[in-house]
Design a protein around this motif. Structure first.
Motif, PDB file in Angstrom:
ATOM      1  N   LEU A 181      13.492   2.309 -23.359  1.00 21.37           N
ATOM      2  CA  LEU A 181      12.632   1.690 -22.263  1.00 21.37           C
ATOM      3  C   LEU A 181      10.984   1.396 -22.625  1.00 21.37           C
ATOM      4  CD1 LEU A 181      14.018   3.951 -19.395  1.00 21.37           C
ATOM      5  CD2 LEU A 181      14.208   1.467 -19.528  1.00 21.37           C
ATOM      6  N   THR A 182      10.242   2.573 -23.413  1.00 16.09           N
ATOM      7  CA  THR A 182       9.101   2.370 -24.100  1.00 16.09           C
ATOM      8  C   THR A 182       9.070   1.187 -24.935  1.00 16.09           C
ATOM      9  OG1 THR A 182       9.034   4.870 -23.974  1.00 16.09           O
ATOM     10  CG2 THR A 182       7.436   3.499 -25.318  1.00 16.09           C
ATOM     11  N   TYR A 184      10.716  -1.395 -24.611  1.00 17.07           N
ATOM     12  CA  TYR A 184      11.040  -2.495 -23.534  1.00 17.07           C
ATOM     13  C   TYR A 184       9.431  -3.043 -22.974  1.00 17.07           C
ATOM     14  CZ  TYR A 184      11.831  -5.220 -19.180  1.00 17.07           C
ATOM     15  OH  TYR A 184      11.805  -6.012 -18.059  1.00 17.07           O
ATOM     16  N   SER A 185       8.735  -2.017 -22.654  1.00 13.11           N
ATOM     17  CA  SER A 185       7.433  -2.004 -21.999  1.00 13.11           C
ATOM     18  C   SER A 185       6.557  -2.478 -22.737  1.00 13.11           C
ATOM     19  CB  SER A 185       7.050  -0.847 -21.331  1.00 13.11           C
ATOM     20  OG  SER A 185       5.794  -0.958 -20.847  1.00 13.11           O
ATOM     21  N   SER A 186       6.374  -2.081 -24.136  1.00 13.65           N
ATOM     22  CA  SER A 186       5.399  -2.290 -25.157  1.00 13.65           C
ATOM     23  C   SER A 186       5.687  -3.590 -25.772  1.00 13.65           C
ATOM     24  CB  SER A 186       5.532  -1.028 -26.301  1.00 13.65           C
ATOM     25  OG  SER A 186       6.621  -1.242 -26.817  1.00 13.65           O
ATOM     26  N   ARG A 188       6.500  -6.561 -24.873  1.00 15.96           N
ATOM     27  CA  ARG A 188       5.873  -7.357 -23.888  1.00 15.96           C
ATOM     28  C   ARG A 188       4.615  -7.414 -23.775  1.00 15.96           C
ATOM     29  NH1 ARG A 188       8.690  -6.126 -17.829  1.00 15.96           N
ATOM     30  NH2 ARG A 188       7.557  -8.172 -17.610  1.00 15.96           N
ATOM     31  N   LEU A 209       0.725  -1.218 -20.294  1.00 15.83           N
ATOM     32  CA  LEU A 209       1.833  -1.075 -20.257  1.00 15.83           C
ATOM     33  C   LEU A 209       2.486  -0.864 -18.761  1.00 15.83           C
ATOM     34  CD1 LEU A 209       2.339   1.266 -23.118  1.00 15.83           C
ATOM     35  CD2 LEU A 209       2.598  -1.162 -23.109  1.00 15.83           C
ATOM     36  N   ASP A 210       3.494  -1.310 -18.519  1.00 20.12           N
ATOM     37  CA  ASP A 210       4.174  -1.311 -16.909  1.00 20.12           C
ATOM     38  C   ASP A 210       4.351   0.332 -16.686  1.00 20.12           C
ATOM     39  OD1 ASP A 210       5.720  -0.950 -14.953  1.00 20.12           O
ATOM     40  OD2 ASP A 210       6.842  -3.120 -15.463  1.00 20.12           O
ATOM     41  N   HIS A 212       5.661   1.650 -14.086  1.00 16.96           N
ATOM     42  CA  HIS A 212       6.994   1.895 -13.415  1.00 16.96           C
ATOM     43  C   HIS A 212       8.152   2.124 -14.640  1.00 16.96           C
ATOM     44  CE1 HIS A 212       5.543   0.856  -9.599  1.00 16.96           C
ATOM     45  NE2 HIS A 212       4.966  -0.371  -9.856  1.00 16.96           N
ATOM     46  N   VAL A 213       7.995   1.225 -15.607  1.00 20.98           N
ATOM     47  CA  VAL A 213       9.012   1.637 -16.591  1.00 20.98           C
ATOM     48  C   VAL A 213       8.601   2.770 -17.372  1.00 20.98           C
ATOM     49  CG1 VAL A 213       9.841   0.360 -18.735  1.00 20.98           C
ATOM     50  CG2 VAL A 213       9.357  -0.988 -16.774  1.00 20.98           C
ATOM     51  N   LEU A 214       7.198   3.003 -17.685  1.00 18.05           N
ATOM     52  CA  LEU A 214       6.860   4.107 -18.571  1.00 18.05           C
ATOM     53  C   LEU A 214       7.171   5.433 -17.789  1.00 18.05           C
ATOM     54  CD1 LEU A 214       3.394   3.126 -19.995  1.00 18.05           C
ATOM     55  CD2 LEU A 214       5.623   3.428 -21.153  1.00 18.05           C
ATOM     56  N   ALA A 217      10.586   5.921 -18.437  1.00 13.87           N
ATOM     57  CA  ALA A 217      10.896   6.286 -19.951  1.00 13.87           C
ATOM     58  C   ALA A 217      10.401   7.768 -19.961  1.00 13.87           C
ATOM     59  CB  ALA A 217      10.180   5.386 -20.800  1.00 13.87           C
TER      60      ALA A 217
END
Length: 229
Positions: A181-182, A184-186, A188, A209-210, A212-214, A217
């Motif tokens: 997940l980390t 995926y966020s980074s 981008r 960074l997002d 919500h995703v973080l 994560a």
């Protein structure tokens, strides 16, 4: 030249060398002496590392593969000084088991291979400038510790080692999902797959960074590595 390179190299090379040398001998005094010498070298390197971090703050080394800050130095302090204490204790503890014929010289050699392999994995996990390498190193500590728990091959030890392996495997799987997940966020934000899990790079772009995703994560990383701990 980076001021932390020398202690970092000692931290990484000393336990690896100890693993290889422990494989090459079954002489008890040599094994204990090698163990104690390795741990003493790590403690001295840790003192030097703490001085450099306190004087210069967080630093990277070895082409950006290593990242050391105050937290890293503190964890390495715990690892090295407890490791030294264990080395002093095992000298008489394991010699007593050898004297009673409960372990053979070959098994003593195997113990120190696992012991230094565990230390190396802990050091890599603490120093790694990558969440991916951190995950692999933590998995390495699980494998080494499982065999150490079951070292005497008694029923209780084998059962404890099996339970430990299952529990830690669940934790490490959750931590892997948090790492993904980390990533995926980074990726981008950074646009570079090779540095998407790089700790120093993540710190630079943390605000982009997002959230919500973080947060998700973090939950998986916290529960996963917390289970391992």
């Amino acid at each position: 030249m980076n001021t932390i390179v020398a202690p970092v190299v000692i931290f990484l090379v000393a336990p690896l060398l100890a693993v290889l040398l422990s494989l090459a001998t079954t002489h008890a005094r040599l094994l204990h002496g090698l163990n104690l010498a390795t741990m003493t070298g790590l403690v001295v390197s840790e003192i030097a590392l703490i001085q450099q971090v306190l004087a210069h703050g967080p630093q990277t080394a070895l082409w950006g593969l290593v990242y050391i800050d105050a937290l890293s130095a503190f964890i390495l302090f715990i690892v090295t000084f407890i490791g030294l204490a264990c080395s002093l204790y095992t000298w008489t503890y394991l010699d007593d088991y050898m004297a009673r014929g409960m372990i053979t010289p070959r098994r003593l050699s195997r113990f120190f291979v696992l012991f230094h392999g565990f230390l190396l994995a802990m050091i890599v996990a603490t120093m790694a400038n990558s969440l991916g390498v951190l995950w692999v190193a933590i998995e390495g500590t699980t494998l080494a510790t499982t065999f150490l728990i079951a070292f005497f091959q008694k029923r209780e030890g084998l059962e404890a080692g099996w339970k430990y392996l299952i529990l830690c495997s669940v934790g490490i799987a959750l931590a892997l999902f948090g790492t993904v997940l980390t990533y995926y966020s980074s990726v981008r934000v950074l646009g570079d797959e090779s540095t998407a899990l790089n700790v120093s790079k993540l710190l630079e772009v943390a605000g982009q960074l997002d959230p919500h995703v973080l947060k998700l994560a973090f939950i998986f990383l916290f529960i996963g590595y917390g289970t391992k701990i």
